[in-house]
Enzyme design. Structure first.
Site, short mmCIF file in Angstrom:
data_model
loop_
_atom_site.label_atom_id
_atom_site.label_comp_id
_atom_site.label_asym_id
_atom_site.label_seq_id
_atom_site.Cartn_x
_atom_site.Cartn_y
_atom_site.Cartn_z
N GLY A 172 0.87 -1.28 0.11
CA GLY A 172 0.13 -0.10 0.07
C GLY A 172 1.03 1.26 -0.06
O GLY A 172 0.48 2.01 0.78
N TYR A 191 -12.72 -3.11 11.51
CA TYR A 191 -11.16 -2.52 11.63
C TYR A 191 -10.59 -2.67 12.73
O TYR A 191 -9.45 -3.12 12.49
CB TYR A 191 -11.35 -0.70 11.31
N ALA A 232 -11.16 -4.99 15.20
CA ALA A 232 -10.69 -6.33 15.25
C ALA A 232 -9.45 -6.61 14.41
O ALA A 232 -8.66 -7.57 14.84
CB ALA A 232 -11.98 -7.24 14.60
#
Ligand SMILES: NC(=O)c1ccc[n+]([C@@H]2O[C@H](COP(=O)([O-])OP(=O)(O)OC[C@H]3O[C@@H](n4cnc5c(N)ncnc54)[C@H](O)[C@@H]3O)[C@@H](O)[C@H]2O)c1
Length: 250
Positions: free
Chosen positions: A14, A157, A159
């Protein structure tokens, strides 16, 4: 730290924008050979390479989905074939699909788990045997303050980000004897495209809770990531480094 990473191959997931982009440019500025991937925006990815073209390191990029295990394995095989090693892996790719649990669709749960958590498994799994043979490595996983604090509207998110901590601590124990450290950098609220989506009213509320009085900058995360990748950080493993202007003190 000038040229600290001259002989190092770094993979950042990313890396086309936000925090990932800052990490790519930081390592390239310190002499590393950096390879990053991204989900979809070819133009943004090209711009990162353009921005780093005068740095002492090198940058190249591939479009691929970190949640797709066969694609991830193929990607890492290409890198091993070209460079012969991967020394530093930064698992940064992440997405949000925010909504209250009562309204959350199964696909919104699955999408976030698959990118944020399974993506980390996929990338670590694809490199770990080679890294162990190398007897040196750095794995830095990007968590979030939300993994520790929780946040209404982000059960999926949160988790994944809490899961990354358990994953990293377990892997840290598995590979410590091979000279590999595994750490989590947990940003607070950083100015990026991801936080640009947060409504202004909520942003104002968050700002009031940050003792330093501002959102963070992507460079401030990149600085910490690059430190954890140095030789000087070899005794730090299984740690969660919170960078949040005092919003949460773990
Ligand atoms: N911005 C913040 O305030 C903040 C706070 C805490 C944690 N984080 C974490 O930091 C990381 C980066 O956040 P950001 O704000 O820079 O995000 P961003 O949305 O600006 O960038 C996300 C990057 O991940 C890539 N990506 C998304 N899905 C992908 C996939 N399936 N396969 C490969 N790449 C994929 C995108 O192409 C992009 O390069 C994320 O893990 C995020 O959860 C961000």
């Amino acid at each position: 730290m000038f040229e600290e990473f001259k002989d190092k191959v770094v993979v950042v997931t990313g890396g086309s924008r936000g925090i990932g982009k800052a990490i790519v440019l930081k390592f390239a500025s310190l002499g590393a050979k950096v390879v990053f991937n991204y989900a979809s925006n070819d133009e943004a990815a090209k711009k990162v390479i353009e921005e780093g073209k005068d740095y002492s390191g090198t940058i190249e990029c591939f479009k691929l989905d970190v949640s797709n295990f066969p694609q991830v394995c193929e990607f890492f095989e290409k890198i091993f074939d070209k460079y012969g090693a991967i020394h530093i892996l930064v698992n940064n790719a992440g997405i949000t699909r925010d909504t209250l649990l009562a309204r959350m669709k199964e696909e919104e749960w699955d999408a976030v788990i698959n990118v944020n958590l399974k993506g980390v498994f996929n990338c670590c799994k694809a490199i770990i045997s080679n890294m162990m043979r190398q007897r040196w490595g750095r794995i830095i996983n990007i968590g979030s303050v939300i993994g520790s604090m929780g946040n209404a509207g982000q059960v999926n998110y949160a988790a994944t980000k809490a899961g990354i901590v358990g994953f990293s601590r377990s892997l840290a124990k598995e590979v410590a004897s091979r000279g590999i450290t595994v750490n989590v950098v947990a940003p607070g609220f950083i100015d990026t495209d991801m936080t640009a989506k947060v409504p202004e009213k909520i942003k104002d509320q968050i700002l009031k809770a940050i003792p330093v009085g501002r959102f963070g900058k992507a460079d401030e995360i990149a600085n910490a990531v690059s430190f954890l990748a140095t030789e000087s950080a070899s005794y730090i493993t299984g740690e969660v480094l919170h960078i949040n202007g005092g919003l949460y003190m773990g």
